[in-house]
Scaffold this motif. Structure first.
Motif, PDB file in Angstrom:
ATOM      1  N   VAL A   1      34.849  27.596  82.292  1.00 53.00           N
ATOM      2  CA  VAL A   1      35.863  28.459  81.680  1.00 53.00           C
ATOM      3  C   VAL A   1      35.801  29.814  82.349  1.00 53.00           C
ATOM      4  N   THR A   2      36.949  30.292  82.830  1.00 48.37           N
ATOM      5  CA  THR A   2      37.015  31.574  83.520  1.00 48.37           C
ATOM      6  C   THR A   2      37.512  32.665  82.588  1.00 48.37           C
ATOM      7  N   ALA A   3      37.361  33.900  83.065  1.00 45.09           N
ATOM      8  CA  ALA A   3      37.899  35.030  82.308  1.00 45.09           C
ATOM      9  C   ALA A   3      39.410  34.910  82.175  1.00 45.09           C
ATOM     10  N   ALA A   4      40.063  34.391  83.211  1.00 47.83           N
ATOM     11  CA  ALA A   4      41.512  34.196  83.159  1.00 47.83           C
ATOM     12  C   ALA A   4      41.901  33.185  82.085  1.00 47.83           C
ATOM     13  N   ASP A   5      41.056  32.151  81.869  1.00 41.96           N
ATOM     14  CA  ASP A   5      41.334  31.169  80.820  1.00 41.96           C
ATOM     15  C   ASP A   5      41.302  31.824  79.445  1.00 41.96           C
ATOM     16  N   VAL A   6      40.327  32.705  79.214  1.00 37.66           N
ATOM     17  CA  VAL A   6      40.228  33.381  77.918  1.00 37.66           C
ATOM     18  C   VAL A   6      41.458  34.241  77.682  1.00 37.66           C
ATOM     19  N   ARG A   7      41.892  34.948  78.710  1.00 36.89           N
ATOM     20  CA  ARG A   7      43.071  35.808  78.558  1.00 36.89           C
ATOM     21  C   ARG A   7      44.331  34.974  78.347  1.00 36.89           C
ATOM     22  N   LEU A   8      44.432  33.839  79.031  1.00 38.45           N
ATOM     23  CA  LEU A   8      45.593  32.969  78.861  1.00 38.45           C
ATOM     24  C   LEU A   8      45.657  32.453  77.427  1.00 38.45           C
ATOM     25  N   ALA A   9      44.530  32.048  76.886  1.00 36.56           N
ATOM     26  CA  ALA A   9      44.500  31.554  75.515  1.00 36.56           C
ATOM     27  C   ALA A   9      44.963  32.635  74.547  1.00 36.56           C
ATOM     28  N   ALA A  10      44.514  33.874  74.773  1.00 34.56           N
ATOM     29  CA  ALA A  10      44.921  34.968  73.895  1.00 34.56           C
ATOM     30  C   ALA A  10      46.427  35.198  73.990  1.00 34.56           C
TER      31      ALA A  10
ATOM     32  N   GLU B   1      48.707  33.058  74.719  1.00 37.51           N
ATOM     33  CA  GLU B   1      49.473  31.937  74.178  1.00 37.51           C
ATOM     34  C   GLU B   1      49.243  31.740  72.683  1.00 37.51           C
ATOM     35  N   GLY B   2      48.560  32.684  72.050  1.00 37.63           N
ATOM     36  CA  GLY B   2      48.413  32.645  70.605  1.00 37.63           C
ATOM     37  C   GLY B   2      47.144  32.011  70.100  1.00 37.63           C
ATOM     38  N   TYR B   3      46.267  31.565  71.001  1.00 39.95           N
ATOM     39  CA  TYR B   3      44.997  30.970  70.578  1.00 39.95           C
ATOM     40  C   TYR B   3      43.936  32.069  70.562  1.00 39.95           C
ATOM     41  N   ASP B   4      44.197  33.085  69.761  1.00 43.53           N
ATOM     42  CA  ASP B   4      43.353  34.269  69.779  1.00 43.53           C
ATOM     43  C   ASP B   4      42.378  34.330  68.611  1.00 43.53           C
ATOM     44  N   GLY B   5      42.312  33.273  67.811  1.00 41.93           N
ATOM     45  CA  GLY B   5      41.233  33.141  66.842  1.00 41.93           C
ATOM     46  C   GLY B   5      40.025  32.564  67.560  1.00 41.93           C
ATOM     47  N   VAL B   6      38.831  32.968  67.170  1.00 48.51           N
ATOM     48  CA  VAL B   6      37.659  32.579  67.928  1.00 48.51           C
ATOM     49  C   VAL B   6      37.470  31.063  67.930  1.00 48.51           C
ATOM     50  N   GLU B   7      37.763  30.396  66.819  1.00 50.56           N
ATOM     51  CA  GLU B   7      37.638  28.936  66.787  1.00 50.56           C
ATOM     52  C   GLU B   7      38.737  28.274  67.609  1.00 50.56           C
ATOM     53  N   LEU B   8      39.944  28.834  67.590  1.00 50.27           N
ATOM     54  CA  LEU B   8      41.021  28.285  68.408  1.00 50.27           C
ATOM     55  C   LEU B   8      40.721  28.463  69.890  1.00 50.27           C
ATOM     56  N   LEU B   9      40.174  29.632  70.241  1.00 50.76           N
ATOM     57  CA  LEU B   9      39.797  29.881  71.635  1.00 50.76           C
ATOM     58  C   LEU B   9      38.810  28.827  72.110  1.00 50.76           C
ATOM     59  N   LYS B  10      37.832  28.530  71.280  1.00 54.54           N
ATOM     60  CA  LYS B  10      36.810  27.549  71.657  1.00 54.54           C
ATOM     61  C   LYS B  10      37.439  26.200  71.935  1.00 54.54           C
ATOM     62  N   ARG B  11      38.347  25.768  71.095  1.00 52.13           N
ATOM     63  CA  ARG B  11      38.904  24.439  71.251  1.00 52.13           C
ATOM     64  C   ARG B  11      39.961  24.373  72.347  1.00 52.13           C
TER      65      ARG B  11
ATOM     66  N   ASN C   1      29.077  33.096  75.127  1.00 50.04           N
ATOM     67  CA  ASN C   1      29.879  33.440  73.958  1.00 50.04           C
ATOM     68  C   ASN C   1      30.150  34.934  73.823  1.00 50.04           C
ATOM     69  N   MET C   2      29.129  35.769  73.962  1.00 46.93           N
ATOM     70  CA  MET C   2      29.324  37.195  73.746  1.00 46.93           C
ATOM     71  C   MET C   2      30.265  37.799  74.782  1.00 46.93           C
ATOM     72  N   ASN C   3      30.160  37.374  76.031  1.00 44.75           N
ATOM     73  CA  ASN C   3      31.082  37.886  77.045  1.00 44.75           C
ATOM     74  C   ASN C   3      32.511  37.469  76.742  1.00 44.75           C
ATOM     75  N   ALA C   4      32.688  36.223  76.269  1.00 45.03           N
ATOM     76  CA  ALA C   4      34.033  35.757  75.918  1.00 45.03           C
ATOM     77  C   ALA C   4      34.593  36.541  74.741  1.00 45.03           C
ATOM     78  N   LEU C   5      33.744  36.827  73.749  1.00 46.74           N
ATOM     79  CA  LEU C   5      34.204  37.599  72.594  1.00 46.74           C
ATOM     80  C   LEU C   5      34.624  39.004  73.011  1.00 46.74           C
TER      81      LEU C   5
END
Length: 877
Positions: free
Chosen positions: A416-425, A427-437, A452-456
């Motif tokens: 999982v890249t930093a770009a993936d985390v930003r893309l999820a946010a 696209e509306g998957y900005d809840g921590v559990e939604l981000l994980k899935r 986890n902490m870096n992703a948060l």
């Protein structure tokens, strides 16, 4: 060659091992990772999604990359110890780790962002998913199933203590000393080597994998002795101190997953503890004081550190150069002033994340500590106090370098890249559990301990909030991946754990064909002799019971003792049958009903003394009956003084049945009381043990049911076999009970039929003030609409056995009127027999009905559901 040894291996401690087909030399007992680094092996695996080359990142159990294959399954190179003959190989690559066709995924990485499988293959209509699903399933997973068929040899132990300390670092050792001074049993558990502490029981090489409510901890100890490879501990502690420590955080920059990018703490541990330098030239990238402090330690050990790049100074490592690493690209935080530094290791030092998993396992809450940019336990919880010694380092809460393109990884294990985390946010998957899935962040074997902490932090910045408003995902056991064998006994071919009686080994030695019975019990179905098939063996066993004597193992039968001043009143409430008027030493067939008046269970209840009953239930419903008893005792009738003692697994149950049963018992040296009549029970002594003997059985023959402690059962069984009793399995019991017209809750008790439908109205004592299901039963008795009723069926062709489950048709064949519940070939009557539930069946006695079969119908005559010894005289002799 990049890594090397700071000091030579002592003579006699060097061993040869294989990795990927290459023979290498290592120091006996050191982690495989240390030996690979010392040998210059930098690429040890390929990544999960993109198949990128990966090297060793960390130390110990928090390693995200270096999973290797062994004969016993996957292992972490940072945990696996080097021994003579060790063979390991890289995972997730083909044909080799250096040249992997799967790396094409990296070339097309732009087409494979987070959630790509949802968007690409499960689009409108989902037309493509059936095509690509099998392909994705084949690509999923890392490694192969073990080739070594021998299961892990595991011992189980239980312990109690006043104080349990988890973690043997400085904080844990000091807590243990303090607790020992206070007195009581003190245990200290650590997955490394901890010194002896006076007054403290120390478990080394042991990892606590779970904490449950009420002070229950589960730990796995490795190689406790020569007999076992692991020992699973269940420890109940009155008080616990969790000193589980921290894990270092990585930094985020382009190609930060390349072999040669490591945690600074890992580089330091390999050098300090194993005398292995991860590289000849180490560039340190940090955001806190620990980077400088540990860099000095490396130089003191003789490892070159050409630069320490500190985000607090306005500089960052923006990219790793080469694969494996050959240099680091440095730039100002505004992207200017780029320069390259030659090195073969980039050591990341992003501060420390507390390991709060055990605190959270039992429901403990967390709070965000801004000074440390980390989540800490919010006070003690359920008798457990967490102690974490975080260094007082000045830390800049930033872990990400300026974006220079390419892939910058947050979760190495799940790609999982930093770009993936930003893309999820976005696209509306900005809840921590939604981000994980959505991104699979934290789903790799390391469970996101490094990521986890870096992703948060990235997610919080995308949302414009602080990390405490983002929160964390839920931490659940186990703390690290754990073998199934360490958690439950191996079950052979069965997926579910099976339950065996104390006689199961005898049955298997005798060649019995074993069945899976109710509640996962293993029971003998039949005992073939001299090449017999099922029908021949069953006929022989039935003949023995009807004409001589048989013996069968009824130990899985549900068994309970109900004790107390109100035991009779309690059973009157639970059962539809009146039981409070039973005389001591007598038993009665009794029914339990569902709340809707339908049959729930049947069995025999004996009264041993005025305040003590012995209750039997069906095997499959034993656990459900215990729940029913406790629900009635605790919720519906808490006013009654009664105790329920389940003894299903404490008492073996051996049934001796047949016209020669008394003679066989006499030959075995067993003399039942002379006045023990049908449905009676008495206490006797066998093998100097208190036992129970009853005149009851399921065969319709003279039967003696002997209940005795498990340890005494094999001796009794051997005596009965020596006395001429023929072992009988469940197939023969099925035939014998059909001949008698006895119901089986698993066949005739279909959840719809009530006691009146099954001809069991005699066992319902409706005059009692109340019992479970009474109101519904009385309502049903006023309903005149057609009901399914139990009948017997005689096929027109006496040699044809009607299939169980076959539909019984109406005369016009428009729809079914019932179905066949049980059928067999009866040797005693020389023909086929069947039972069934048929709508208004009692009104159809003597008539012919049609039974639906593949390719046509079969005729059957409706008769009463009792075929053999209808008066019951044979069982009352």
């Amino acid at each position: 060659m990049s890594g090397y040894r700071l000091k030579p291996i002592p003579p006699g401690d060097d061993v040869e091992f294989e990795f990927g087909g290459r023979t290498l030399t290592g120091h006996r007992g050191e982690p495989l990772a240390a030996a690979l680094l010392a040998s210059g092996i930098r690429v040890v695996a390929r990544s999960f999604k993109y198949h990128r080359p990966r090297g060793i990142v960390g130390y110990g159990r928090h390693e995200p990359n270096a999973h290797v294959g062994t004969a016993k399954g996957n292992a972490l190179a940072t945990i696996l110890r080097v021994e003579d003959g060790l063979k390991a190989w890289p995972l997730n690559c083909w044909p080799s780790v250096d040249f992997d066709f799967g790396a094409l995924a990296d070339r097309f990485g732009a087409l494979l962002p987070a959630g790509f499988y949802y968007k690409t293959f499960m689009g409108p209509g989902g037309r493509f998913w059936p095509i690509f699903e099998p392909m994705i399933q084949r690509m999923a997973g890392i490694g192969k199933l073990p080739t070594d068929p021998a299961p892990l040899r595991v011992e189980k132990r239980y312990a109690h203590c006043e104080t349990l300390i988890v973690g043997g670092g400085i904080a844990g050792q000091q807590a243990a000393r303090d607790a020992a001074k206070a007195g009581g049993r003190v245990w200290l558990i650590d997955d490394g080597d901890v010194p002896e502490i006076s007054g403290v029981t120390v478990l080394r090489d042991t990892l606590v994998i779970a904490r449950h409510e009420g002070g229950l901890f589960v730990a796995v100890e490795r190689n406790p002795n020569a007999a076992f490879e692991a020992r699973t501990w269940k420890i109940r502690a009155a008080r616990a101190i969790l000193a589980t420590g921290t894990v270092e955080r990585p930094m985020i920059f382009r190609d930060n997953d390349r072999p040669g990018v490591m945690l600074l703490s890992a580089v330091r541990r390999y050098a300090r503890d194993h005398g292995v330098a991860a590289g000849k030239s180490v560039v340190v990238f940090t955001n806190n004081d620990s980077g400088h402090r540990h860099a000095r330690e490396l130089t003191e050990m003789g490892i070159a550190v050409p630069a320490v790049i500190d985000l607090r100074d306005g500089e960052a490592v923006v990219a790793a150069l080469g694969c494996p690493v050959r240099g680091a690209r440095i730039a100002k935080l505004d992207g200017s002033g780029t320069r390259d530094i030659a090195c073969d290791v980039i050591a990341m030092a992003g501060g420390f994340t507390p390991l709060v998993h055990l605190h959270s396992h039992a429901g403990g809450k967390l709070r965000y500590a801004r000074d440390f940019a980390a989540f800490l336990p919010d006070g003690s919880h359920d008798g457990a106090e967490t102690r974490i010694d975080l260094p007082q380092d000045h830390l800049l809460a930033r872990w990400e370098a300026p974006d220079t393109g390419g892939k910058a990884f947050v979760d190495f294990g799940a790609d999982v890249t930093a770009a993936d985390v930003r893309l999820a946010a976005r696209e509306g998957y900005d809840g921590v559990e939604l981000l994980k899935r959505y991104t699979t962040l934290g789903m790799a074997p390391d469970q996101g301990r490094l990521s986890n902490m870096n992703a948060l932090d990235i997610l919080a910045r995308e949302k414009g909030v602080t990390p405490d408003l983002v929160g964390t995902t839920t931490f659940r056991p186990p703390f690290v991946p754990t073998e199934f064998a360490a958690l439950a006994e191996p079950t052979g071919k069965l997926l579910k754990p099976s339950r065996t009686t104390t006689l199961t080994a005898w049955h298997e030695r005798a060649g019995a064909v074993m069945y899976e019975s109710g509640a996962n019990w293993r029971r003998p179905g039949y005992y073939p002799q001299n090449g017999e098939n099922l029908d021949a063996a069953c006929a022989r066993e039935c003949f023995a019971v009807r004409n001589a004597v048989g013996v069968y193992d009824s130990s899985p039968l549900g068994k309970f003792e109900v004790i107390g001043q109100d035991a009779g009143a309690f059973l009157d409430f639970v059962y539809a049958t009146r039981l409070s008027d039973l005389a001591p030493g007598r038993g009665r067939y009794a029914l339990q009903l569902h709340e809707d008046g339908r049959l729930f269970d049947d069995g025999i209840v004996f009264r041993l003394s005025p305040e003590r009953y012995f209750v039997t239930t069906t095997t499959g419903n034993a656990d459900a009956c215990l729940q029913r008893f406790e629900y009635c005792r605790q919720v519906l009738r808490p006013d009654l003084r009664v105790h329920i003692v389940p003894v299903t697994e404490q008492w073996a149950d051996i049934v001796v049945c047949g016209p020669q049963a008394r003679d066989a018992l006499a030959k075995a040296g067993i003399a039942p009381p002379r006045d023990l009549g049908f449905m009676g029970m008495a206490e006797i002594e066998l093998f100097r043990r208190r036992c129970l003997i009853a005149r009851a059985g399921f065969t319709g023959e003279l039967s003696f049911e002997i209940l005795l402690p498990n340890s005494a059962a094999p001796a009794l069984w051997d005596r009965m076999i020596a006395a001429g009793a023929v072992p009988v399995g469940s197939e023969a019991n099925h035939v014998l009970r059909i001949e008698k017209g006895f119901i089986s809750v698993g066949h005739e008790g279909d959840g719809i039929a009530g006691p009146d439908d099954l001809g069991l109205g005699f066992a319902v004592h409706a005059a009692k003030p109340d019992f479970v299901g009474k109101a519904a039963l009385l309502r049903d008795r006023t309903d005149t609409s057609p009901r399914p009723q139990l009948v017997g069926l005689l096929a027109r062709d006496p040699d044809f056995v009607l299939p169980e489950g076959a539909a019984i048709l109406r005369a016009d064949a428009a729809r079914g009127r019932g179905y066949v519940t049980a059928s067999c070939r009866s040797g005693a009557l020389g023909r086929s027999l069947a039972m069934g539930l048929l709508e208004d069946g009692r009104a159809l006695m003597g008539q012919t009905v049609s039974v639906s079969l593949p390719g046509g119908d079969a005729g059957a005559i409706v008769v009463k559901p009792a075929f053999y010894d209808v008066s019951g005289g044979r069982q009352r002799v």
